[in-house]
Write a protein that holds these residues in place. Structure first.
Motif, PDB file in Angstrom:
ATOM      1  N   THR A 416       0.819  -1.213   0.000  1.00  0.00           N
ATOM      2  CA  THR A 416       0.000   0.000   0.000  1.00  0.00           C
ATOM      3  C   THR A 416       0.852   1.262   0.000  1.00  0.00           C
ATOM      4  O   THR A 416       0.416   2.312  -0.478  1.00  0.00           O
ATOM      5  CB  THR A 416      -0.944   0.021   1.217  1.00  0.00           C
ATOM      6  N   LYS A 417       2.100   1.152   0.507  1.00  0.00           N
ATOM      7  CA  LYS A 417       2.979   2.323   0.527  1.00  0.00           C
ATOM      8  C   LYS A 417       3.851   2.437  -0.726  1.00  0.00           C
ATOM      9  O   LYS A 417       4.571   3.414  -0.889  1.00  0.00           O
ATOM     10  CB  LYS A 417       3.859   2.290   1.770  1.00  0.00           C
ATOM     11  N   GLY A 418       3.795   1.406  -1.587  1.00  0.00           N
ATOM     12  CA  GLY A 418       4.502   1.525  -2.856  1.00  0.00           C
ATOM     13  C   GLY A 418       5.784   0.741  -2.980  1.00  0.00           C
ATOM     14  O   GLY A 418       6.633   1.065  -3.818  1.00  0.00           O
ATOM     15  N   LEU A 419       5.961  -0.326  -2.172  1.00  0.00           N
ATOM     16  CA  LEU A 419       7.152  -1.167  -2.288  1.00  0.00           C
ATOM     17  C   LEU A 419       6.836  -2.420  -3.096  1.00  0.00           C
ATOM     18  O   LEU A 419       5.768  -3.015  -2.936  1.00  0.00           O
ATOM     19  CB  LEU A 419       7.662  -1.567  -0.900  1.00  0.00           C
ATOM     20  N   THR A 420       7.773  -2.816  -3.937  1.00  0.00           N
ATOM     21  CA  THR A 420       7.558  -3.983  -4.781  1.00  0.00           C
ATOM     22  C   THR A 420       7.543  -5.257  -3.956  1.00  0.00           C
ATOM     23  O   THR A 420       8.214  -5.358  -2.928  1.00  0.00           O
ATOM     24  CB  THR A 420       8.663  -4.093  -5.848  1.00  0.00           C
ATOM     25  N   LYS A 421       6.795  -6.233  -4.417  1.00  0.00           N
ATOM     26  CA  LYS A 421       6.711  -7.529  -3.743  1.00  0.00           C
ATOM     27  C   LYS A 421       7.584  -8.533  -4.491  1.00  0.00           C
ATOM     28  O   LYS A 421       7.247  -8.980  -5.569  1.00  0.00           O
ATOM     29  CB  LYS A 421       5.258  -8.012  -3.694  1.00  0.00           C
ATOM     30  N   GLU A 422       8.701  -8.874  -3.863  1.00  0.00           N
ATOM     31  CA  GLU A 422       9.663  -9.804  -4.459  1.00  0.00           C
ATOM     32  C   GLU A 422       9.969 -10.922  -3.463  1.00  0.00           C
ATOM     33  O   GLU A 422      11.108 -11.344  -3.342  1.00  0.00           O
ATOM     34  CB  GLU A 422      10.945  -9.056  -4.822  1.00  0.00           C
ATOM     35  N   LEU A 423       8.989 -11.374  -2.736  1.00  0.00           N
ATOM     36  CA  LEU A 423       9.142 -12.334  -1.634  1.00  0.00           C
ATOM     37  C   LEU A 423       9.920 -11.707  -0.484  1.00  0.00           C
ATOM     38  O   LEU A 423      10.390 -12.399   0.395  1.00  0.00           O
ATOM     39  CB  LEU A 423       9.850 -13.611  -2.102  1.00  0.00           C
ATOM     40  N   GLY A 424      10.050 -10.409  -0.486  1.00  0.00           N
ATOM     41  CA  GLY A 424      10.818  -9.702   0.527  1.00  0.00           C
ATOM     42  C   GLY A 424      11.503  -8.504  -0.100  1.00  0.00           C
ATOM     43  O   GLY A 424      11.423  -8.277  -1.301  1.00  0.00           O
ATOM     44  N   TYR A 425      12.188  -7.720   0.725  1.00  0.00           N
ATOM     45  CA  TYR A 425      12.882  -6.522   0.238  1.00  0.00           C
ATOM     46  C   TYR A 425      14.077  -6.908  -0.614  1.00  0.00           C
ATOM     47  O   TYR A 425      14.862  -7.787  -0.270  1.00  0.00           O
ATOM     48  CB  TYR A 425      13.351  -5.672   1.421  1.00  0.00           C
ATOM     49  N   VAL A 426      14.207  -6.256  -1.780  1.00  0.00           N
ATOM     50  CA  VAL A 426      15.378  -6.410  -2.634  1.00  0.00           C
ATOM     51  C   VAL A 426      15.947  -5.025  -2.897  1.00  0.00           C
ATOM     52  O   VAL A 426      15.208  -4.092  -3.201  1.00  0.00           O
ATOM     53  CB  VAL A 426      15.035  -7.089  -3.968  1.00  0.00           C
TER      54      VAL A 426
END
Length: 495
Positions: A416-426
């Motif tokens: 919702t805040k705009g971070l990509t979903k890559e199974l975790g932070y990349v």
């Protein structure tokens, strides 16, 4: 963020600090210091003692002589708390670099601590060609497995130097590379029970090192870039007719850039037409090539869209050996690419963005060549809306454009805040700034017109969301620069 909370705390400390907090400290060892090493029964293989920064001793672990991947190692005995969780914090000099991503792994009583790649507990160190914290010390903290310290007064720790790895290697020989360069200097290690080891900050013996503000380079950099771009354009125009797809797209955009040698240059149009025809011939001989890349023929689609006016005299010509017009042949290629990729969408955020962006670009070209075979702009934009997190991601579409909803009807590709979903932070590719700007650029009616407003707002939102993962450090020359956080990234191969 799970790794952060279980104890992989990364401390970048931008000065040399005084004594540690005694309430948490259980033991400490100064490498290269005779009395300290003797007290901890240190034994080393393939290592050397150095006099490092501020006159402090340290040890470097050396590469093996037989071109192997396991280098020097040192083992030593340390005290631990028999009841509380124990942590080890190790001190390094942040300016040390080498030519490879060699690493240090920690062992406790012969057992490896953490994972060598993609795990909840990192290697003890990974080196690179860039400094970790130029001009200052930095400290790395790892948890010691509590089941191996519980009820014990001492344990034996080992630090081993190892060569870099290539994460995608399909065999051990490809995955594991030999170690060729020495490790960075290892100055000290501290055993403690508080996961965040406290240091006395900035005492009189530790002067603060101010960062410089760079005074260059300046506008001349743009002139150098322009010169390189024009040289590239001339090389492509004078080279083989079979241009790479990216080169076709590059020339099509450069055709509208008034300072470039491609600007309104008829040679560009002639070269692009010949190149597209050669790609069509390859497509007809090997139609399966469409599914070999994520991009398909999207670069050709957008190039046709960019050059719609100057290409008009060519579109009704008959393509030799086919009995078809250029526009019919090109449309066949673009429709095949568009339809294959929409029926085989990728679910990871960055991959979904790339595939959908180029699928959209294919449709842009089709709309110029044979509008009756193009999707509506609303339908094509929906792909990019979904992969950029504006609408739920609907999965692959069938021949009638019916979505599969393979991840359910509420799956969003971004938080919702705009971070990509890559199974975790990349860290690196998780930032996707180049991809999302490309999506917005693709929605422009022409290269100089504004693009889709919803995409523009989402691009800004994603950029803002990522700013929390940038922090100030220094270049190798001690100049201010913002670094991208990768230590907590689950697929980042270096820090």
């Amino acid at each position: 963020m799970k790794r952060f909370f279980i104890g992989i705390f990364y401390l970048i400390l931008i000065s040399m600090f005084g004594p540690v907090d005694a309430t948490s400290l259980v033991d400490s060892i100064q490498y290269g210091h005779v009395q300290s090493e003797k007290a901890h029964v240190l034994q080393a293989e393939l290592g050397e003692i150095i006099t490092g920064q501020n006159g402090l001793t340290a040890r470097k672990l050396l590469p093996p002589e037989n071109d192997g991947w396991r280098g020097g190692r040192m083992s030593f005995q340390v005290k631990v708390d028999p009841e509380k969780p124990n942590y080890i914090t190790t001190k390094f000099w942040g300016s040390d670099v080498n030519s490879e991503q060699s690493r240090l792994m920690l062992f406790i009583n012969g057992k490896q601590v953490g994972q060598r790649h993609l795990g909840e507990v990192d290697p003890l160190d990974i080196m690179y060609v860039y400094p970790r914290n130029a001009g200052n010390f930095f400290y790395k903290t790892l948890p010691l497995p509590q089941h191996m310290t519980k009820g014990k007064q001492t344990v034996v720790l080992t630090i081993e130097a190892q060569g870099p790895i290539w994460a995608y290697g399909q065999s051990f020989e490809i995955y594991q590379k030999p170690m060729k360069d020495a490790s960075r200097g290892i100055y000290a290690s501290y055993i403690h029970t508080d996961p965040f080891l406290k240091f006395n900050f900035n005492n009189n013996k530790t002067p603060w090192k101010e960062l410089k503000t760079t005074d260059g380079p300046g506008i001349e950099v743009l002139d150098e870039v322009k010169e390189k771009i024009n040289k590239y354009i001339e090389n492509e125009l004078s080279g083989k007719d079979k241009l790479a797809l990216g080169a076709i797209h590059f020339l099509a955009r450069a055709f509208w850039v008034d300072w470039s040698t491609a600007y309104h240059n008829p040679k560009v149009i002639d070269k692009v037409v010949k190149a597209i025809n050669l790609h069509y011939a390859e497509f007809k001989s090997k139609p399966e090539i469409v599914g070999k890349t994520w991009e398909g023929y999207g670069a050709i689609g957008e190039s046709v869209s960019f050059l719609s006016e100057p290409l008009k005299p060519y579109l009704n010509k008959t393509l030799e050996g086919t009995g078809r017009s250029y526009k019919e042949a090109w449309t066949e290629m673009l429709v095949t690419s568009r339809d294959w990729h929409v029926q085989n969408r990728r679910s990871y955020t960055n991959q979904s963005m790339i595939v959908d962006k180029y699928t959209y670009r294919c449709n842009r070209g089709i709309a110029v060549l044979q509008p009756e075979k193009a999707w509506s702009e609303e339908t094509a934009l929906r792909l990019m809306y979904e992969s950029i997190g504006l609408e739920p991601w609907s999965g692959s579409w069938d021949e009638s454009l019916k979505p599969s909803w393979s991840h359910g009807k509420n799956f969003m590709q971004l938080s919702t805040k705009g971070l990509t979903k890559e199974l975790g932070y990349v860290g690196a590719y998780g930032e996707v700034q180049d991809v999302i700007l490309g999506m917005y650029d693709s929605s422009r009616p022409n290269p100089n017109a504004p693009g889709d407003e919803r995409l523009k707002e989402q691009v800004a939102k994603i950029a803002r969301a990522r700013t929390i993962f940038r922090y100030p450090l220094a270049t190798a020359n001690g100049e201010r620069v913002m670094h991208l956080e990768t230590v907590i990234g689950w697929r980042d191969t270096y820090y």
